[in-house]
Design a protein around this motif. Structure first.
Motif, PDB file in Angstrom:
ATOM      1  N   VAL A  91      17.649   0.472  17.171  1.00 49.69           N
ATOM      2  CA  VAL A  91      16.965   0.881  15.950  1.00 49.69           C
ATOM      3  C   VAL A  91      17.164  -0.207  14.902  1.00 49.69           C
ATOM      4  O   VAL A  91      18.165  -0.934  14.921  1.00 49.69           O
ATOM      5  N   GLU A  92      16.211  -0.313  14.008  1.00 49.44           N
ATOM      6  CA  GLU A  92      16.301  -1.234  12.874  1.00 49.44           C
ATOM      7  C   GLU A  92      15.753  -0.514  11.645  1.00 49.44           C
ATOM      8  O   GLU A  92      14.699   0.129  11.718  1.00 49.44           O
ATOM      9  N   ALA A  93      16.474  -0.611  10.522  1.00 45.17           N
ATOM     10  CA  ALA A  93      16.023  -0.079   9.233  1.00 45.17           C
ATOM     11  C   ALA A  93      16.004  -1.246   8.254  1.00 45.17           C
ATOM     12  O   ALA A  93      17.064  -1.770   7.887  1.00 45.17           O
ATOM     13  N   ILE A  94      14.813  -1.665   7.842  1.00 49.25           N
ATOM     14  CA  ILE A  94      14.635  -2.927   7.119  1.00 49.25           C
ATOM     15  C   ILE A  94      14.071  -2.677   5.720  1.00 49.25           C
ATOM     16  O   ILE A  94      13.118  -1.906   5.558  1.00 49.25           O
ATOM     17  N   GLY A  95      14.691  -3.319   4.729  1.00 55.25           N
ATOM     18  CA  GLY A  95      14.112  -3.321   3.404  1.00 55.25           C
ATOM     19  C   GLY A  95      14.919  -2.665   2.308  1.00 55.25           C
ATOM     20  O   GLY A  95      14.557  -2.756   1.135  1.00 55.25           O
ATOM     21  N   VAL A  96      16.024  -2.003   2.656  1.00 61.14           N
ATOM     22  CA  VAL A  96      16.850  -1.328   1.656  1.00 61.14           C
ATOM     23  C   VAL A  96      18.314  -1.617   1.946  1.00 61.14           C
ATOM     24  O   VAL A  96      18.783  -1.413   3.073  1.00 61.14           O
ATOM     25  N   VAL A 115      11.535   0.155   6.349  1.00 59.50           N
ATOM     26  CA  VAL A 115      10.774   0.225   7.596  1.00 59.50           C
ATOM     27  C   VAL A 115      11.764   0.663   8.675  1.00 59.50           C
ATOM     28  O   VAL A 115      12.747  -0.032   8.943  1.00 59.50           O
ATOM     29  N   LYS A 116      11.515   1.827   9.287  1.00 64.17           N
ATOM     30  CA  LYS A 116      12.471   2.397  10.251  1.00 64.17           C
ATOM     31  C   LYS A 116      11.827   2.418  11.631  1.00 64.17           C
ATOM     32  O   LYS A 116      10.848   3.131  11.854  1.00 64.17           O
ATOM     33  N   LEU A 117      12.366   1.628  12.562  1.00 68.45           N
ATOM     34  CA  LEU A 117      11.777   1.443  13.879  1.00 68.45           C
ATOM     35  C   LEU A 117      12.816   1.607  14.975  1.00 68.45           C
ATOM     36  O   LEU A 117      13.988   1.253  14.796  1.00 68.45           O
ATOM     37  N   GLU A 142      23.754   6.259   8.129  1.00 70.53           N
ATOM     38  CA  GLU A 142      22.757   6.975   8.933  1.00 70.53           C
ATOM     39  C   GLU A 142      22.564   6.302  10.287  1.00 70.53           C
ATOM     40  O   GLU A 142      22.532   6.974  11.330  1.00 70.53           O
ATOM     41  N   VAL A 143      22.416   4.983  10.286  1.00 73.23           N
ATOM     42  CA  VAL A 143      22.207   4.251  11.532  1.00 73.23           C
ATOM     43  C   VAL A 143      23.376   4.477  12.489  1.00 73.23           C
ATOM     44  O   VAL A 143      23.187   4.743  13.679  1.00 73.23           O
ATOM     45  N   GLY A 173      18.566  -5.644   6.230  1.00 73.71           N
ATOM     46  CA  GLY A 173      18.330  -4.703   7.316  1.00 73.71           C
ATOM     47  C   GLY A 173      19.632  -4.278   7.961  1.00 73.71           C
ATOM     48  O   GLY A 173      20.675  -4.906   7.764  1.00 73.71           O
ATOM     49  N   ILE A 174      19.557  -3.205   8.723  1.00 68.94           N
ATOM     50  CA  ILE A 174      20.715  -2.721   9.486  1.00 68.94           C
ATOM     51  C   ILE A 174      20.187  -2.126  10.786  1.00 68.94           C
ATOM     52  O   ILE A 174      19.118  -1.524  10.810  1.00 68.94           O
ATOM     53  N   GLY A 175      20.910  -2.341  11.885  1.00 69.31           N
ATOM     54  CA  GLY A 175      20.442  -1.807  13.155  1.00 69.31           C
ATOM     55  C   GLY A 175      21.537  -1.795  14.204  1.00 69.31           C
ATOM     56  O   GLY A 175      22.682  -2.159  13.945  1.00 69.31           O
ATOM     57  N   PHE A 176      21.148  -1.352  15.393  1.00 67.80           N
ATOM     58  CA  PHE A 176      22.085  -1.366  16.519  1.00 67.80           C
ATOM     59  C   PHE A 176      21.342  -1.590  17.822  1.00 67.80           C
ATOM     60  O   PHE A 176      20.123  -1.430  17.914  1.00 67.80           O
ATOM     61  N   GLY A 177      22.110  -1.945  18.864  1.00 67.29           N
ATOM     62  CA  GLY A 177      21.633  -1.970  20.242  1.00 67.29           C
ATOM     63  C   GLY A 177      22.629  -1.204  21.096  1.00 67.29           C
ATOM     64  O   GLY A 177      23.827  -1.511  21.077  1.00 67.29           O
TER      65      GLY A 177
END
Length: 421
Positions: free
Chosen positions: A131-136, A104-106, A144-145, A301-305
């Motif tokens: 951004v958040e990329a959840i599930g893998v 899930v990419k948001l 990528e993030v 998940g992986i993300g940033f602010g």
């Protein structure tokens, strides 16, 4: 403005011309995410306090010292959102997004709130893009993030920043490291609150910004030296993929983010032109967060602010050109009531054609109206008086070079579009 009212301390206003830079930064950073397939999510400004206490971590400064928490009219404890990841994960669980295609990419943007001592680059209402990329759990996704943030900064014209990166390991890594770190910390002369923090989450002590604590922990063991084989392989693949993506980085094994949920890949973008508040954005992987806040699955998940406010300060430090502050492309100058009535209709038709238009309101004379046209940043001025109206013509002045000529009012929309290119 009444002297009785001012914006709350530590909360900046953005208005023209600076608001043009604000929009440019926010939109450029979010556009970089959309190019990688991230869809927009709009999050609540406040959530159940327990979401942040459980998700962010009781031992963090964010939860223990910085949250804006209050009881609503139903006597429920709610908190102005201090960060975005926990809210995104809550939305994914609540709406079953994790039962669809993964990851899930948001992406999201907006204000976040932390009660801190206001200073340059540190505000109580801070603006972020996330951004958040959840599930893998895939090192290529981590890369990528990170590359999205790097690309966003470069699209803004920034060059004086660097990416610092490390791994905070997995559960297998953290058990032995926690024992080693606590043994080291309990051998120091720590004050009682810091000792209690070392008992709950010793990694938080390494995030302490006090000079005396930083000096005392300078020789503390490094988590990266305790990585399991799986965590080491994951991190090595992240670095390999960053090289493939052309993203330069620096290893910083002492990097500790201020939130408890980070695992494995952890990173921060730093700009030395900002002094003490040098971080302009950062993030990392958060395996285990979903289960921690009540999810039936345990998806990683992986993300940033990324800080919009601090990115603007970084652009200022580098002398990056400001955004275009023109309010409009065309400025109408009516000379008389009938001419104004006609130009109101012309303005409406031009806007419907996608051309931005402003008018001189308030019955200004020609000199005052042309000054207003210059200040608007418009490319063209349309000057219409009663005589021109009778002859169904209008004077058009190119404000970029001073050229002036007459056009027919009939077919004006097409002619203006042609002149604007």
């Amino acid at each position: 403005m009444s002297a009785d009212f001012a914006a709350p301390r530590g909360i900046p206003d953005y208005f023209p011309p600076n608001s043009a830079d604000f929009r440019r930064v926010r939109d450029t950073l979010t556009d970089a995410a959309r190019l990688a397939g991230y869809g927009h999510i709009e999050l609540p400004i406040f959530e159940d306090t327990a979401l942040f206490a459980r998700g962010v971590g009781e031992s963090t400064d964010v939860v223990s010292k910085e949250m804006y928490t209050f009881a609503d009219r139903g006597d429920r404890s709610v908190t102005l959102r201090p960060e975005g990841t926990a809210g995104v994960m809550r939305a994914v669980i609540q709406h079953g997004l994790d039962r669809g295609q993964l990851p899930v990419k948001l992406c999201y943007a907006g204000p976040f709130f932390r009660y801190e001592k206001p200073q340059t680059g540190r505000y109580r209402q801070l603006q972020q893009v996330g951004v958040e990329a959840i599930g893998v759990d895939d090192p290529a996704l981590d890369a990528e993030v990170i590359a999205i943030a790097d690309e966003g900064y470069r699209r803004l014209g920034l060059s004086g920043f660097r990416l610092e990166i490390t791994s905070l390991g997995d559960n297998e890594s953290r058990g032995p490291y926690r024992e080693a770190l606590q043994e080291f910390l309990f051998g120091l002369d720590l004050d009682e609150p810091t000792r209690k923090r070392a008992e709950i989450n010793p990694l938080r002590v390494l995030d302490d910004k006090r000079p005396e604590v930083k000096a005392a922990t300078a020789e503390a063991p490094l988590l990266i030296d305790f990585l399991s084989d799986e965590a080491r392989t994951h991190f090595d693949l992240v670095l390999t993929n960053l090289k493939r993506l052309g993203v330069p980085y620096e290893l910083n094994p002492r990097l500790v983010r201020g939130l408890d949920y980070y695992t494995k890949t952890t990173f921060e973008f730093v700009h030395d032109g900002l002094g003490a508040q040098s971080g302009i954005g950062g993030g990392g992987r958060y395996d285990g967060l979903m289960k921690q806040i009540g999810g039936k699955q345990d998806l990683s998940g992986i993300g940033f602010g990324l800080g919009v406010d601090r990115t603007m300060l970084a652009m200022e430090a580098e002398g990056v050109a400001h955004a275009d502050v023109a309010r409009c492309q065309v400025f109408g100058v009516p000379l008389g009531a009938d001419a104004k009535a006609e130009l109101v209709g012309v303005a409406g038709r031009l806007r419907a054609a996608g051309i931005s238009v402003d008018l001189a309101y308030g019955d200004r004379g020609l000199k005052g109206a042309m000054k207003a046209a210059d200040r608007s940043g418009a490319r063209l001025a349309l000057v219409l008086g009663d005589r021109e109206l009778e002859e169904r013509r209008i004077e058009v002045k190119d404000l970029s070079n001073g050229e002036q000529h007459a056009l027919s009012l009939d077919g004006l929309i097409e002619e203006v579009a042609r002149l604007l290119g």
